[in-house]
Design an enzyme around this catalytic site. Structure first.
Site, PDB file in Angstrom:
ATOM      1  N   HIS A  44     -24.809  55.283 -21.088  1.00 35.36           N
ATOM      2  CA  HIS A  44     -23.987  54.256 -21.736  1.00 35.36           C
ATOM      3  C   HIS A  44     -22.572  54.307 -21.197  1.00 35.36           C
ATOM      4  CE1 HIS A  44     -27.163  53.037 -24.274  1.00 35.36           C
ATOM      5  NE2 HIS A  44     -27.244  54.172 -24.923  1.00 35.36           N
ATOM      6  N   GLU A 132     -33.573  56.489 -27.413  1.00 30.89           N
ATOM      7  CA  GLU A 132     -34.190  57.822 -27.544  1.00 30.89           C
ATOM      8  C   GLU A 132     -35.112  57.854 -28.761  1.00 30.89           C
ATOM      9  OE1 GLU A 132     -31.505  61.307 -27.758  1.00 30.89           O
ATOM     10  OE2 GLU A 132     -32.937  62.103 -29.217  1.00 30.89           O
TER      11      GLU A 132
HETATM   12  S1  SF4 Z   1     -30.374  65.500 -25.152  1.00 29.91           S
HETATM   13 FE1  SF4 Z   1     -29.948  65.878 -23.010  1.00 29.91          FE
HETATM   14  S2  SF4 Z   1     -29.039  63.970 -22.272  1.00 29.91           S
HETATM   15 FE2  SF4 Z   1     -28.946  63.912 -24.488  1.00 29.91          FE
HETATM   16  S3  SF4 Z   1     -26.918  64.746 -24.999  1.00 29.91           S
HETATM   17 FE3  SF4 Z   1     -28.365  66.461 -25.071  1.00 29.91          FE
HETATM   18  S4  SF4 Z   1     -28.293  67.398 -23.035  1.00 29.91           S
HETATM   19 FE4  SF4 Z   1     -27.378  65.327 -22.883  1.00 29.91          FE
END
Ligand code: SF4
Length: 292
Positions: A44, A132
Site C-alpha cells: 500500500h 489479507e
Molecule cells: S505479516 Fe509479513 S508482510 Fe505483514 S506486516 Fe508482518 S512481516 Fe510484514
C-alpha cells in the site's frame, strides 16, 4: 529552540514487504522477455507502485488472458496472500505463479484451516475488506462450516446466538491488528463459549514496531507516523500513538507544511513509519524536520 528528533529503529519496510518488493524487481530483471503482473497493489504505497510501473511491472485487479504460446507470463501473489481459486485461475490462464505471501500470513492461514478442520467456529479478528483477511477466510472456509470476520467486539454481537450454540470457538487475528483489539474480542468470547482456542497471529514485526513506537511516544511531545493512509498497520500505529501523545499521520514530507505550528512548538519529536513505507520517504521527512 533546538529540536530532539528521534527515528524509531523499526520504521519502514518489514521483512515480508522487503522480500515482496525485492523479489518482484528481481523477477523483472531476470525475465526481460516476460510480462509480470502483480494481482492487487504489491504494497500500500503509491510511490512504490509507480516505481514498479516504470520498471514495466503491471499492477492489475484481474489477470489478462495469456495469449502468448511461446512465453509464460508471470503472476505475482503479494504478501497479503490470496484465495486458492486465484492461484488456480492464474495457472489455468497459463501463468507461472510466484507466491510472495508473507510467511507470517501463511501461518495465520494454516492456523485458520486447522481450527475449522477441528470443528471450531472460526472467528477472524480483522477488517473484512482487507486483502489479507479475505485470503485467510477464503483458505479456511472450504474446510469447515462457518467463518466469522469481525473487526471488533461490536460487530460480533450479531453472532452471539450462533457462538453460544457452537460452543467451540477458535480465533486468529490479522497480522497487523492491535493486541488490545484481540484482547477485547477474547474477553467477549470467553463467557459465550465452552472451549475457546486463540492464536495470537499478530506478526513479530508489527508487535515490535508498535511497542517501540509506544515507548518513543512516551518521551515525545509530537509523534509523526509516515506511510500510506490505506495501509492497515500504519493507521493502527497512528491510532495507538494518538492515545499517548500528540500524533500526526502523513504520507510524505510535503504534508509537514500543514502542521508547521505544531512542529515549531514541539521539542521532542519521534518518528515512526508503517511496514510499507520506503526508506527514501522516511529520510525526506527527517531531512525536512532537521531543517526546521
Ligand atoms: S505479516 Fe509479513 S508482510 Fe505483514 S506486516 Fe508482518 S512481516 Fe510484514
Amino acid at each position: 529552540m533546538k529540536k530532539n528528533i528521534k527515528l524509531a529503529k523499526h520504521a519502514g519496510f518489514c521483512y515480508g514487504v522487503k522480500r515482496a518488493v525485492e523479489t518482484t524487481k528481481k523477477l523483472k530483471t531476470e525475465n526481460k522477455d516476460k510480462e509480470i503482473f502483480v494481482l492487487g497493489e504489491l504494497i500500500h504505497n503509491s510511490h512504490v507502485i509507480n516505481e514498479l510501473s516504470n520498471l514495466g511491472i503491471h499492477t492489475v485487479d484481474e489477470l489478462p488472458c495469456n495469449n502468448s504460446s511461446k512465453c509464460t507470463n508471470i503472476c505475482v501473489i503479494r504478501s497479503h496472500g490470496a484465495a486458492p481459486e486465484v492461484f488456480e485461475n492464474a495457472k489455468q490462464k497459463g501463468y507461472e505463479v510466484v507466491d510472495l505471501t508473507c510467511l507470517d500470513v501463511k501461518k495465520v492461514q494454516q492456523k485458520a484451516i486447522e481450527l475449522v478442520q477441528d470443528g471450531f467456529l472460526l472467528v477472524i479478528v480483522g477488517k473484512p475488506e482487507h486483502p489479507e483477511v479475505c485470503a485467510i477466510k477464503a483458505n479456511a472456509q472450504p474446510h469447515g462450516e462457518k467463518v466469522i470476520v469481525a473487526p471488533d467486539v461490536k460487530s460480533l454481537e450479531s453472532f452471539e446466538e450462533e457462538i453460544k450454540k457452537h460452543k467451540r470457538v477458535g480465533v486468529v487475528v490479522q497480522t497487523t491488528q492491535r493486541i488490545e483489539n484481540l484482547q477485547s474480542v477474547v474477553n467477549y468470547l470467553l463467557p459465550l463459549s465452552k472451549e475457546l482456542k486463540v492464536f495470537n497471529t499478530i506478526c513479530a514485526s508489527t508487535s515490535l514496531r508498535q511497542s517501540e513506537a509506544k515507548n518513543l511516544a512516551k518521551e515525545s511531545d509530537l509523534m509523526i507516523v509516515v506511510g500510506s493512509k490505506k495501509s492497515a498497520n500504519t493507521t493502527h500505529l497512528a491510532e495507538i500513538l494518538s492515545g499517548i501523545t500528540s500524533t500526526i499521520h502523513i504520507e510524505t514530507d510535503d504534508e509537514l507544511n500543514n502542521y508547521k505550528e505544531l512542529i515549531e512548538k514541539s521539542t521532542n519529536i519521534g518518528i515512526t513509519a508503517g511496514a510499507s513505507t520506503p526508506d527514501n520517504i522516511i529520510n525526506n521527512v527527517m531531512e525536512k524536520l532537521n531543517n526546521y
